[in-house]
Scaffold this active site. Structure first.
Site, PDB file in Angstrom:
ATOM      1  N   SER A   1       0.866  -1.183   0.000  1.00  0.00           N
ATOM      2  CA  SER A   1       0.000   0.000   0.000  1.00  0.00           C
ATOM      3  C   SER A   1       0.898   1.227   0.000  1.00  0.00           C
ATOM      4  O   SER A   1       2.046   1.179   0.463  1.00  0.00           O
ATOM      5  CB  SER A   1      -0.960  -0.008   1.181  1.00  0.00           C
ATOM      6  OG  SER A   1      -0.276  -0.186   2.396  1.00  0.00           O
TER       7      SER A   1
ATOM      8  N   GLU B   1       1.082   5.480   0.721  1.00  0.00           N
ATOM      9  CA  GLU B   1       0.418   6.607   1.388  1.00  0.00           C
ATOM     10  C   GLU B   1       0.803   7.928   0.728  1.00  0.00           C
ATOM     11  O   GLU B   1       1.975   8.180   0.440  1.00  0.00           O
ATOM     12  CB  GLU B   1       0.832   6.632   2.871  1.00  0.00           C
ATOM     13  CG  GLU B   1       0.156   7.746   3.653  1.00  0.00           C
ATOM     14  CD  GLU B   1       0.398   7.628   5.141  1.00  0.00           C
ATOM     15  OE1 GLU B   1       0.210   6.526   5.714  1.00  0.00           O
ATOM     16  OE2 GLU B   1       0.785   8.647   5.746  1.00  0.00           O
TER      17      GLU B   1
ATOM     18  N   ASP C   1      -3.267  14.738  16.220  1.00  0.00           N
ATOM     19  CA  ASP C   1      -2.485  15.465  17.225  1.00  0.00           C
ATOM     20  C   ASP C   1      -3.214  16.708  17.685  1.00  0.00           C
ATOM     21  O   ASP C   1      -4.050  17.247  16.970  1.00  0.00           O
ATOM     22  CB  ASP C   1      -1.122  15.853  16.633  1.00  0.00           C
ATOM     23  CG  ASP C   1      -0.242  14.630  16.491  1.00  0.00           C
ATOM     24  OD1 ASP C   1      -0.016  13.955  17.506  1.00  0.00           O
ATOM     25  OD2 ASP C   1       0.180  14.344  15.359  1.00  0.00           O
TER      26      ASP C   1
ATOM     27  N   PHE D   1      11.256  15.041  12.206  1.00  0.00           N
ATOM     28  CA  PHE D   1       9.936  14.447  12.385  1.00  0.00           C
ATOM     29  C   PHE D   1      10.009  13.272  13.365  1.00  0.00           C
ATOM     30  O   PHE D   1       9.151  13.106  14.232  1.00  0.00           O
ATOM     31  CB  PHE D   1       9.361  14.018  11.034  1.00  0.00           C
ATOM     32  CG  PHE D   1       7.931  13.593  11.147  1.00  0.00           C
ATOM     33  CD1 PHE D   1       6.953  14.515  11.493  1.00  0.00           C
ATOM     34  CD2 PHE D   1       7.556  12.281  10.950  1.00  0.00           C
ATOM     35  CE1 PHE D   1       5.628  14.135  11.639  1.00  0.00           C
ATOM     36  CE2 PHE D   1       6.233  11.885  11.093  1.00  0.00           C
ATOM     37  CZ  PHE D   1       5.269  12.816  11.433  1.00  0.00           C
TER      38      PHE D   1
ATOM     39  N   HIS E   1       3.582  -1.057   3.912  1.00  0.00           N
ATOM     40  CA  HIS E   1       2.936   0.236   3.658  1.00  0.00           C
ATOM     41  C   HIS E   1       4.052   1.266   3.440  1.00  0.00           C
ATOM     42  O   HIS E   1       4.871   1.476   4.332  1.00  0.00           O
ATOM     43  CB  HIS E   1       2.090   0.620   4.877  1.00  0.00           C
ATOM     44  CG  HIS E   1       1.325   1.891   4.732  1.00  0.00           C
ATOM     45  ND1 HIS E   1       0.232   2.017   3.896  1.00  0.00           N
ATOM     46  CD2 HIS E   1       1.469   3.107   5.326  1.00  0.00           C
ATOM     47  CE1 HIS E   1      -0.263   3.246   3.987  1.00  0.00           C
ATOM     48  NE2 HIS E   1       0.468   3.930   4.837  1.00  0.00           N
TER      49      HIS E   1
HETATM   50  P1  FAD Z   1      -4.477   6.651  19.389  1.00  0.00           P
HETATM   51  O1  FAD Z   1      -4.278   5.291  18.824  1.00  0.00           O
HETATM   52  O2  FAD Z   1      -5.819   7.012  19.898  1.00  0.00           O
HETATM   53  O3  FAD Z   1      -3.454   6.877  20.565  1.00  0.00           O
HETATM   54  C1  FAD Z   1      -2.045   6.820  20.351  1.00  0.00           C
HETATM   55  C2  FAD Z   1      -1.362   6.434  21.625  1.00  0.00           C
HETATM   56  O4  FAD Z   1      -1.489   7.462  22.583  1.00  0.00           O
HETATM   57  C3  FAD Z   1      -1.981   5.191  22.188  1.00  0.00           C
HETATM   58  O5  FAD Z   1      -1.198   4.094  21.838  1.00  0.00           O
HETATM   59  C4  FAD Z   1      -2.084   5.454  23.650  1.00  0.00           C
HETATM   60  O6  FAD Z   1      -1.171   4.653  24.343  1.00  0.00           O
HETATM   61  C5  FAD Z   1      -1.810   6.915  23.828  1.00  0.00           C
HETATM   62  N1  FAD Z   1      -3.014   7.530  24.341  1.00  0.00           N
HETATM   63  C6  FAD Z   1      -4.075   7.951  23.628  1.00  0.00           C
HETATM   64  N2  FAD Z   1      -5.013   8.466  24.431  1.00  0.00           N
HETATM   65  C7  FAD Z   1      -4.514   8.374  25.663  1.00  0.00           C
HETATM   66  C8  FAD Z   1      -4.989   8.754  26.930  1.00  0.00           C
HETATM   67  N3  FAD Z   1      -6.184   9.309  27.086  1.00  0.00           N
HETATM   68  N4  FAD Z   1      -4.186   8.505  28.001  1.00  0.00           N
HETATM   69  C9  FAD Z   1      -2.972   7.934  27.847  1.00  0.00           C
HETATM   70  N5  FAD Z   1      -2.467   7.581  26.667  1.00  0.00           N
HETATM   71  C10 FAD Z   1      -3.225   7.779  25.601  1.00  0.00           C
HETATM   72  N6  FAD Z   1      -2.026  12.232  11.723  1.00  0.00           N
HETATM   73  C11 FAD Z   1      -2.835  13.086  11.037  1.00  0.00           C
HETATM   74  O7  FAD Z   1      -3.110  14.197  11.524  1.00  0.00           O
HETATM   75  N7  FAD Z   1      -3.361  12.759   9.818  1.00  0.00           N
HETATM   76  C12 FAD Z   1      -3.126  11.568   9.241  1.00  0.00           C
HETATM   77  O8  FAD Z   1      -3.626  11.287   8.147  1.00  0.00           O
HETATM   78  C13 FAD Z   1      -2.275  10.629   9.920  1.00  0.00           C
HETATM   79  N8  FAD Z   1      -1.998   9.410   9.407  1.00  0.00           N
HETATM   80  C14 FAD Z   1      -1.232   8.519  10.114  1.00  0.00           C
HETATM   81  C15 FAD Z   1      -1.017   7.254   9.569  1.00  0.00           C
HETATM   82  C16 FAD Z   1      -0.255   6.315  10.267  1.00  0.00           C
HETATM   83  C17 FAD Z   1      -0.038   4.954   9.664  1.00  0.00           C
HETATM   84  C18 FAD Z   1       0.310   6.655  11.532  1.00  0.00           C
HETATM   85  C19 FAD Z   1       1.139   5.656  12.285  1.00  0.00           C
HETATM   86  C20 FAD Z   1       0.094   7.918  12.075  1.00  0.00           C
HETATM   87  C21 FAD Z   1      -0.694   8.862  11.392  1.00  0.00           C
HETATM   88  N9  FAD Z   1      -0.953  10.130  11.906  1.00  0.00           N
HETATM   89  C22 FAD Z   1      -1.748  11.013  11.208  1.00  0.00           C
HETATM   90  C23 FAD Z   1      -0.370  10.543  13.191  1.00  0.00           C
HETATM   91  C24 FAD Z   1      -1.338  10.361  14.382  1.00  0.00           C
HETATM   92  O9  FAD Z   1      -2.458  11.212  14.210  1.00  0.00           O
HETATM   93  C25 FAD Z   1      -0.598  10.746  15.653  1.00  0.00           C
HETATM   94  O10 FAD Z   1       0.405   9.815  15.941  1.00  0.00           O
HETATM   95  C26 FAD Z   1      -1.476  10.982  16.871  1.00  0.00           C
HETATM   96  O11 FAD Z   1      -0.654  11.540  17.917  1.00  0.00           O
HETATM   97  C27 FAD Z   1      -2.098   9.749  17.468  1.00  0.00           C
HETATM   98  O12 FAD Z   1      -3.151   9.295  16.702  1.00  0.00           O
HETATM   99  P2  FAD Z   1      -3.551   7.736  16.848  1.00  0.00           P
HETATM  100  O13 FAD Z   1      -4.719   7.451  16.028  1.00  0.00           O
HETATM  101  O14 FAD Z   1      -2.364   6.917  16.644  1.00  0.00           O
HETATM  102  O15 FAD Z   1      -3.997   7.768  18.390  1.00  0.00           O
END
Ligand code: FAD
Length: 305
Positions: free
Chosen positions: A16, A18, A110, A220, A270
């Protein structure tokens, strides 16, 4: 190396790619040229990122809609839930669905201060990615990918807490995890063993970043908690301002990385493309992904070693 990973290996390597939404007409042209070039590796899907807080909603939607309309590529939309109510996020989901999206990469995103800033859930919003996965599942039978962090998300207190969050995402309906980029396959393998031990059985797909620019990657990586090994900095640092030498080295490094992952039994990759084809397609060619003809040879050599 024979590992627990090898058990699920299949001869086909699924790829895949991105992309991020382009900001100018020229960048859009480049992206569609890139998509056409990378399309010849028959990816399982391509995906388009989405700015936290909806900052790229229109460009992401337009790009995804165009990819679906004008190319044969199965296209996933990234979606974040930061800084928005559930209703707002749900209406974005509807917009994506109306242009044909059937696959989301569901993310928390974020905080307003960008990568590494403190995160505050919106009072009326989805609390995190696990909650967003539930929301998506309640709307339609989408394919749902999520993030995973082989070196731990910087906000997680420790690896078990990080893997607990991944488990919640899977329990709520995620069907695949795409990892943050990493450069040390041992880190990934250790992480995968812990994920499997926690009863998580969905594909955990390594995120591969061929290095276009070391200084940018270092910056980054320090924000998102990924490590840049000393050997990589020593190899690319002295040639970071020599594009041709740097590209050749980056291709060699990424090809070694994916070849080693395949030898360890990985069958999905990916690629973070940065919207550019040359490095990624060179890696795919060298690794034999144009026809997947070398994959079995690499595997057999690994099994015999
Ligand atoms: P989550 O999976 O909800 O949380 C990430 C981690 O933070 C968890 O593992 C958890 O341990 C910790 N955590 C979360 N909530 C809590 C809490 N309440 N208390 C304690 N710990 C907590 N960002 C963008 O803006 N746009 C994108 O399109 C984008 N694409 C991405 C694609 C991939 C493959 C990856 C790996 C990252 C991407 N990101 C993107 C970055 C991502 O948004 C950030 O890493 C963000 O900080 C966390 O989002 P997440 O969905 O991983 O969060």
């Amino acid at each position: 190396m024979t590992t627990a990973l090898s058990k699920s290996a299949s001869p086909e390597i699924k790829l895949s790619f991105e992309f991020f939404p382009p900001k100018t007409p020229e960048a859009e042209t480049l992206l569609f040229e890139t998509a056409a070039k990378l399309g010849r590796y028959a990816p399982g899907f391509v995906s388009v990122t989405y700015g936290a807080g909806g900052s790229t909603k229109a460009p992401t939607l337009n790009t995804v809609a165009r990819l679906i309309r004008e190319t044969p590529l199965s296209t996933a939309a990234h979606l974040t839930c930061v800084d928005a109510t559930k209703e707002e996020v749900n209406s974005v989901i509807e917009e994506f669905r109306s242009v044909g999206v059937r696959h989301f990469v569901a993310l928390r995103g974020d905080g307003a201060g960008g990568v590494g800033s403190a995160y505050q859930p919106h009072p009326g919003g989805y609390e995190n990615a696990a909650d967003l996965v539930s929301g998506l599942r309640s709307i339609d039978d989408f394919e749902i990918s999520v993030s995973a962090y082989p070196e731990k998300h910087p906000e997680s207190p420790d690896v078990p807490a990080d893997i607990d969050m991944l488990k919640r995402k899977v329990d709520n309906g995620a069907t695949r995890a795409l990892t943050q980029f990493f450069f040390d396959n041992d880190d990934f393998e250790r992480y995968l063993e812990r994920v499997r031990a926690r009863g998580i059985n969905i594909p955990i797909v390594p995120g591969i970043l061929p290095v276009h620019n070391l200084a940018q990657v270092q910056k980054f990586a320090s924000l998102c908690g990924a490590g840049v090994p000393k050997w990589l900095a020593e190899r690319l640092g002295p040639i970071d301002d020599k594009p041709e030498e740097r590209a050749a080295a980056a291709i060699e490094i990424a090809t070694k990385q994916v070849t080693d992952l395949i030898r360890r039994g990985i069958d999905e990759l990916h690629f973070y493309t940065m919207n550019r084809a040359p490095l990624v397609s060179a890696v795919c060619d060298l690794a034999g992904f144009a026809k997947n003809e070398r994959v079995e040879a690499v595997r057999s050599a690994g099994a015999a070693a």
